[in-house]
Structure formats: structure tokens, C-alpha cells
Enzyme design. Structure first.
Site, short mmCIF file in Angstrom:
data_model
loop_
_atom_site.label_atom_id
_atom_site.label_comp_id
_atom_site.label_asym_id
_atom_site.label_seq_id
_atom_site.Cartn_x
_atom_site.Cartn_y
_atom_site.Cartn_z
N GLU A 55 0.31 1.21 -6.40
CA GLU A 55 1.77 1.06 -6.37
C GLU A 55 2.18 0.08 -5.27
OE1 GLU A 55 5.65 4.01 -5.93
OE2 GLU A 55 3.81 4.49 -4.84
N LYS A 77 8.73 4.14 -12.87
CA LYS A 77 8.54 5.38 -12.13
C LYS A 77 9.71 6.32 -12.42
CE LYS A 77 7.36 6.88 -7.40
NZ LYS A 77 7.16 6.37 -6.01
N CYS A 92 2.54 7.70 -8.24
CA CYS A 92 2.66 8.34 -6.93
C CYS A 92 3.44 9.65 -6.99
CB CYS A 92 3.28 7.33 -5.94
SG CYS A 92 2.97 7.70 -4.19
#
Length: 288
Positions: free
Chosen positions: A47, A122, A156
Site C-alpha cells: 500500500e 480501499k 491494510c
């Protein structure tokens, strides 16, 4: 579901100040070529690794702001689409901040060997991403069909939410690729521990990696604490610790391991525990 073995590599990408897009391209190509030499079918980048481009600066010694990253999108896509075609690998080129409709999205990109490019913004954003960078969350979970099976890209913080991984598994994903970026041990271990939990809960593989190194001029990217890991369910025939491979914390390196989807089927059907099959859908909602 596709069966058989395939090979995955994960890049511990060292962030360092650069002076041009060409320097970024050269470093990225180096990692892709290394994974190719290992015979990888997939390679995962971390990321926010493209924040390295902000260190190029504005010509007066100051880093570019996060809102300038979309200016590099076309060159980023051209670079990794070309590398995927040349190598025949599936490249998950970490995340890159793109602009859509006046909003910024932290978006994972999957570059296919046949030239197709898929995106997964995300879904869960950290307070820093919202307050400091004014990023917007994605609104839809996708899974992607490949020649080696169905995968999902969860970035993440996403992996810390069990519901979204449950949804990905219910839609057929056997491998979760998780690009990550954490600046200290607290954040790193949150992502690492929950990656293991998601692998156990859903009897899937999780391929995780993070940034290492530093960008001294780029706000919120000055420190990076990362380690790649290729994670399995904790059951025979997998390793007892549920780790096929892991890197050295903070080092510039690539790790590689083979995934076997047939082993996932075995443990789902007749493992020591059968967590996916034993969900109490009479007590809590199931994702179908």
C-alpha cells in the site's frame, strides 16, 4: 474453483527519496524481475508505495502533496500493465491514489497478463487517511477471477474487519492479497494478527506485505515498519504457525511461496477444525 499449485511473491518495498518517475520505474521493475526469476505467477506490492513519487518534489525542496499523486496515474498504469504483459505475471501493484469525480481514492490495482486492469478502492479508511489526506472510501467489494482461482484485494485496515473477508470468501475468494503500510509496531501487528485470524476464520490464504524504509520529506510517510508474510490456516497440512514464508522486518526483499488450493479444500472438508463449514448461520447472518 481452480485447483493446483501456483506461486506468489510479496515485495518489501524500500521507500527512499527519488528525483524522477524513471527512478520509481527502475526500482519497481527490479522487484518484478526478481519475482519473475523465482517463477512467480503473482507479485504483490505494498500500500502507498507510490507515495515515493511525492519525494520528487516541487523544485524548491518540498515534497509534492498527496493531491498530486493522480498526476502519475497514467504512467503508473502504463508501467505495470507493460510489466504484466512482458512477464506473464499477475501484478498487484500495491495501491495508488487516483481521482474520480473530484474525490481521491486509495486504490489497489490488479494488472493481468492479458492487459486487463482491475481496481479495488480501499473500503475502510484510517483517521489519518480521512483527516489529513481527505481520501474517500470505496463502496463495493469485488472478487477477481484468474487462471489460478478467485482472489480479493483488501488493503491494510480492511483486513481488520472480519465481515468484509467473510463476504469475499462467500463470493468465492480463496486468496486475499493485502497490501499494507504501517509506520510503527502497533499498526503492523494489528494488520499481521488480524491477517492470521482471517485465514483461520475463512480457511483462506492471506498474502500480506508492507513498506519499509523512509521518505523524510513526505508527511505521514517518514517512518515505515513492515514485513511480508504468506499466511495459511492453522491446520495440518499447513505449517503449525500458519506461515509459508515471511521476510525480515524492515529489509528490502522479496519473499516467495507456493499456494495449493486443493489443500484448502481438504481442510474445509476434513480438517481438525472446519471453521467455514461450521458457521452458526442460525445465530448470525451469513453472506451469500
Amino acid at each position: 474453483m481452480k485447483t493446483g499449485k501456483f506461486r506468489v511473491s510479496a515485495v518489501q518495498y524500500r521507500l527512499q527519496t527519488i528525483d524522477s518517475f524513471d527512478a520509481f520505474a527502475a526500482q519497481s521493475t527490479h522487484y518484478v524481475r526478481a519475482a519473475q526469476e523465482f517463477g512467480a505467477d503473482f507479485v504483490l506490492f505494498p500500500e502507498f508505495f507510490t507515495t515515493q513519487l511525492l519525494s520528487i518534489g516541487d523544485g524548491s525542496g518540498r515534497a509534492l502533496p498527496i493531491g498530486r499523486l493522480p498526476e502519475f496515474t497514467d504512467r503508473y498504469r502504463e508501467l505495470f500493465a507493460g510489466l504484466a504483459r512482458e512477464t506473464g505475471m499477475h501484478i498487484i501493484a500495491g495501491t495508488h491514489v487516483i481521482e474520480r469525480g473530484g474525490k481521491l481514492y486509495n486504490t489497489a490495482h490488479l494488472f493481468m497478463p492479458d492487459g486487463r486492469v482491475f481496481e479495488q478502492p480501499k473500503l475502510h479508511l484510517t483517521p489519518t487517511e480521512v483527516k489529513e489526506w481527505n481520501l474517500a472510501p470505496g463502496e463495493d467489494l469485488k472478487v477477481f477471477e484468474t487462471d489460478h482461482g478467485t482472489i480479493a484485494l483488501l488493503t491494510c485496515y480492511d483486513i481488520e474487519f472480519p465481515e468484509i473477508v467473510r463476504m469475499a470468501k462467500a463470493r468465492g475468494a480463496d486468496v486475499i492479497f493485502c497490501p499494507s503500510c504501517t509506520d510503527d509496531r502497533h499498526g503492523f501487528f494489528r494488520v499481521r494478527y488480524t491477517s492470521h485470524a482471517r485465514a483461520v476464520e475463512n480457511q483462506v490464504y492471506v498474502v500480506l506485505t508492507g513498506t519499509v524504509g523512509s521518505l523524510p520529506t513526505v508527511d505521514f510517510m517518514r517512518l515505515n515498519y513492515g514485513q511480508a508474510a504468506i499466511i495459511t490456516p492453522n491446520d495440518i497440512p499447513f505449517p503449525p504457525r500458519g506461515i509459508l514464508a515471511e521476510g525480515e522486518i524492515g529489509e528490502d526483499m522479496v519473499i516467495t511461496a507456493d499456494l495449493d488450493l486443493r489443500l484448502l479444500e481438504e481442510v474445509r472438508e476434513s480438517g481438525s477444525v472446519t471453521t467455514w463449514r461450521d458457521r452458526r448461520t442460525d445465530l448470525y447472518p451469513d453472506w451469500r
